[in-house]
Design a protein around this motif. Sequence first.
Motif, PDB file in Angstrom:
ATOM      1  N   MET A 114     -40.547  -2.582 -69.196  1.00 21.44           N
ATOM      2  CA  MET A 114     -41.235  -3.197 -70.324  1.00 21.44           C
ATOM      3  C   MET A 114     -42.427  -3.973 -69.782  1.00 21.44           C
ATOM      4  N   ASN A 115     -43.623  -3.580 -70.172  1.00 21.45           N
ATOM      5  CA  ASN A 115     -44.824  -4.297 -69.746  1.00 21.45           C
ATOM      6  C   ASN A 115     -44.777  -5.735 -70.252  1.00 21.45           C
ATOM      7  N   SER A 116     -45.392  -6.634 -69.518  1.00 19.47           N
ATOM      8  CA  SER A 116     -45.244  -8.057 -69.800  1.00 19.47           C
ATOM      9  C   SER A 116     -46.043  -8.549 -70.996  1.00 19.47           C
ATOM     10  N   ASP A 117     -46.671  -7.631 -71.732  1.00 20.39           N
ATOM     11  CA  ASP A 117     -47.297  -8.014 -72.999  1.00 20.39           C
ATOM     12  C   ASP A 117     -46.656  -7.269 -74.172  1.00 20.39           C
ATOM     13  N   ASP A 118     -45.577  -6.516 -73.914  1.00 23.98           N
ATOM     14  CA  ASP A 118     -44.874  -5.758 -74.947  1.00 23.98           C
ATOM     15  C   ASP A 118     -43.457  -6.292 -75.105  1.00 23.98           C
ATOM     16  N   CYS A 119     -42.713  -5.783 -76.084  1.00 19.15           N
ATOM     17  CA  CYS A 119     -41.387  -6.341 -76.380  1.00 19.15           C
ATOM     18  C   CYS A 119     -40.430  -5.287 -76.928  1.00 19.15           C
ATOM     19  N   TYR A 120     -39.143  -5.591 -76.794  1.00 21.16           N
ATOM     20  CA  TYR A 120     -38.130  -4.901 -77.596  1.00 21.16           C
ATOM     21  C   TYR A 120     -38.015  -5.625 -78.928  1.00 21.16           C
ATOM     22  N   LEU A 121     -37.642  -4.899 -79.963  1.00 18.38           N
ATOM     23  CA  LEU A 121     -37.370  -5.510 -81.257  1.00 18.38           C
ATOM     24  C   LEU A 121     -35.891  -5.876 -81.331  1.00 18.38           C
ATOM     25  N   GLU A 122     -35.555  -6.676 -82.321  1.00 15.27           N
ATOM     26  CA  GLU A 122     -34.171  -7.133 -82.470  1.00 15.27           C
ATOM     27  C   GLU A 122     -33.232  -5.938 -82.632  1.00 15.27           C
ATOM     28  N   ASP A 133     -25.410   8.901 -78.749  1.00 15.13           N
ATOM     29  CA  ASP A 133     -24.424   9.400 -77.786  1.00 15.13           C
ATOM     30  C   ASP A 133     -25.126   9.623 -76.446  1.00 15.13           C
ATOM     31  N   TYR A 134     -25.478   8.518 -75.813  1.00 18.87           N
ATOM     32  CA  TYR A 134     -26.312   8.550 -74.606  1.00 18.87           C
ATOM     33  C   TYR A 134     -25.629   9.234 -73.424  1.00 18.87           C
ATOM     34  N   HIS A 135     -24.310   9.354 -73.459  1.00 19.22           N
ATOM     35  CA  HIS A 135     -23.561   9.930 -72.336  1.00 19.22           C
ATOM     36  C   HIS A 135     -24.040  11.327 -71.963  1.00 19.22           C
ATOM     37  N   GLN A 136     -24.508  12.079 -72.946  1.00 15.84           N
ATOM     38  CA  GLN A 136     -24.862  13.479 -72.687  1.00 15.84           C
ATOM     39  C   GLN A 136     -26.337  13.681 -72.337  1.00 15.84           C
ATOM     40  N   TYR A 137     -27.064  12.570 -72.141  1.00 16.77           N
ATOM     41  CA  TYR A 137     -28.496  12.675 -71.885  1.00 16.77           C
ATOM     42  C   TYR A 137     -28.904  11.973 -70.584  1.00 16.77           C
ATOM     43  N   ASP A 138     -30.094  12.379 -70.089  1.00 18.65           N
ATOM     44  CA  ASP A 138     -30.703  11.733 -68.922  1.00 18.65           C
ATOM     45  C   ASP A 138     -31.959  10.962 -69.289  1.00 18.65           C
ATOM     46  N   PHE A 139     -32.506  11.255 -70.465  1.00 14.95           N
ATOM     47  CA  PHE A 139     -33.818  10.695 -70.830  1.00 14.95           C
ATOM     48  C   PHE A 139     -33.844  10.472 -72.337  1.00 14.95           C
ATOM     49  N   LEU A 140     -34.063   9.224 -72.745  1.00 12.68           N
ATOM     50  CA  LEU A 140     -34.136   8.862 -74.160  1.00 12.68           C
ATOM     51  C   LEU A 140     -35.530   8.330 -74.456  1.00 12.68           C
ATOM     52  N   HIS A 141     -36.095   8.710 -75.587  1.00 10.65           N
ATOM     53  CA  HIS A 141     -37.389   8.154 -75.993  1.00 10.65           C
ATOM     54  C   HIS A 141     -37.513   8.209 -77.513  1.00 10.65           C
ATOM     55  N   GLY A 142     -38.406   7.379 -78.054  1.00 12.97           N
ATOM     56  CA  GLY A 142     -38.543   7.329 -79.509  1.00 12.97           C
ATOM     57  C   GLY A 142     -39.885   6.816 -79.960  1.00 12.97           C
ATOM     58  N   SER A 143     -39.925   6.336 -81.193  1.00 11.64           N
ATOM     59  CA  SER A 143     -41.151   5.811 -81.780  1.00 11.64           C
ATOM     60  C   SER A 143     -41.398   4.379 -81.296  1.00 11.64           C
ATOM     61  N   ILE A 180     -45.570   9.636 -75.109  1.00 12.04           N
ATOM     62  CA  ILE A 180     -44.246   9.009 -75.110  1.00 12.04           C
ATOM     63  C   ILE A 180     -44.444   7.528 -74.799  1.00 12.04           C
ATOM     64  N   PRO A 181     -44.173   6.642 -75.750  1.00 12.71           N
ATOM     65  CA  PRO A 181     -44.334   5.210 -75.466  1.00 12.71           C
ATOM     66  C   PRO A 181     -43.372   4.791 -74.358  1.00 12.71           C
ATOM     67  N   SER A 182     -43.908   4.279 -73.265  1.00 11.10           N
ATOM     68  CA  SER A 182     -43.046   3.895 -72.142  1.00 11.10           C
ATOM     69  C   SER A 182     -42.059   2.806 -72.551  1.00 11.10           C
ATOM     70  N   GLN A 183     -42.436   1.991 -73.546  1.00  8.34           N
ATOM     71  CA  GLN A 183     -41.562   0.908 -74.003  1.00  8.34           C
ATOM     72  C   GLN A 183     -40.277   1.444 -74.632  1.00  8.34           C
ATOM     73  N   SER A 184     -40.312   2.692 -75.086  1.00  9.51           N
ATOM     74  CA  SER A 184     -39.165   3.276 -75.792  1.00  9.51           C
ATOM     75  C   SER A 184     -38.226   4.042 -74.872  1.00  9.51           C
ATOM     76  N   VAL A 185     -38.577   4.160 -73.596  1.00 12.08           N
ATOM     77  CA  VAL A 185     -37.893   5.086 -72.688  1.00 12.08           C
ATOM     78  C   VAL A 185     -36.725   4.428 -71.939  1.00 12.08           C
ATOM     79  N   ALA A 227     -38.154   2.987 -84.383  1.00 12.56           N
ATOM     80  CA  ALA A 227     -39.100   2.205 -83.574  1.00 12.56           C
ATOM     81  C   ALA A 227     -38.385   0.930 -83.148  1.00 12.56           C
ATOM     82  N   ILE A 228     -37.905   0.907 -81.902  1.00 12.91           N
ATOM     83  CA  ILE A 228     -37.119  -0.239 -81.430  1.00 12.91           C
ATOM     84  C   ILE A 228     -37.921  -1.134 -80.481  1.00 12.91           C
ATOM     85  N   CYS A 229     -39.208  -0.809 -80.320  1.00 14.99           N
ATOM     86  CA  CYS A 229     -40.032  -1.568 -79.370  1.00 14.99           C
ATOM     87  C   CYS A 229     -41.401  -1.841 -79.981  1.00 14.99           C
TER      88      CYS A 229
END
Length: 323
Positions: A114-122, A133-143, A180-185, A227-229
């Motif tokens: 997480m870059n130091s000027d960006d954030c996660y949302l609540e 179901d993250y167990h079956q994946y190696d890479f997660l990304h979103g909005s 791919i927003p790096s904040q979402s990865v 969008a979680i970030c």
Amino acid sequence: MSNIENLFSKNEFPWVTPNKHQWDTEKSYPKLSVIVPSYNQDVFLEETLLSIINQNYPDLELIVIDGGSTDNSVSIIKQYETHIAYWVSEKDRGQSHAINKGLEIATGEWVAWMNSDDCYLEGALYYIFNEIDYHQYDFLHGSCSSGISIKNRNCVIQEKNYKKAPFQLLLFFLAVKYIIPSQSVFIRKSILAKSGFIDEHLHYVMDMEWFYRIYKQTDRRFFYKNAICFYRHHVNAKSTKDVDLVKEESKAVAYSKWPDLNVWQRFILKRLIRDEQGLSSFVHYPDNQTIKKAIHTFFKYPVSALYNKHYWSVLKRVVIARS
């Protein structure tokens, strides 16, 4: 930056610890390492750190890599060091090097940055590790939402995943939908033994090139729409200051992957880069000959112009202005 306090709503997340999401104390969650690279970002750093800490994630390894800041960053880091697994403030070779330093230290099953000027949302981490179901994946990304502050942000949910194949990541220069927003990865760290770390020669699109190599190693990828970030727009952000440099590095990276591409992909990439360069001269630098230039651009790059919303937006403004 003037009136900086107005950017923060200190009665809302992340300044107030959330109680909305209750973690299951009987459930085992994977260790997550979140790396925060930073340099002279004291204005935003505290909110970034709080947005991670106040997720209350049960097994968090927070790593802060500061590049030897000369502002108030170290004081802020020390204020929260009971929540930080590791931090350092020393001169480095830039953002890419800082992230790699964090990756080398990270011991989590999953890693994120997480870059130091960006954030996660609540509730961001609650969503990732409870609703997916993250167990079956190696890479997660979103909005990703964006704006000048968390309170004043646009939550644009991308309904369709335009990044299903490695080739599509190389179209970073063309449109936001290919980014791919790096904040979402979130990345399973074990896959990095195959893909490697970030290329420190890159300064703008190191994430795109890194994700491309990860894509080549695993198809266990998942796109989530939420969008979680939050990505912050401000005058000193690299993507804001150096738009042309971002595009040029993006194109250079795309061409560097030429040996990986089949004949059709090479044809498409070459045409899109050529057309994008032609359209840019009209879209970004309109002059007194705008109408004439627009017509010339359309006939020279008809397919790209037809599907380029910026082209039509500029043309519309010019027509209205002259009517």
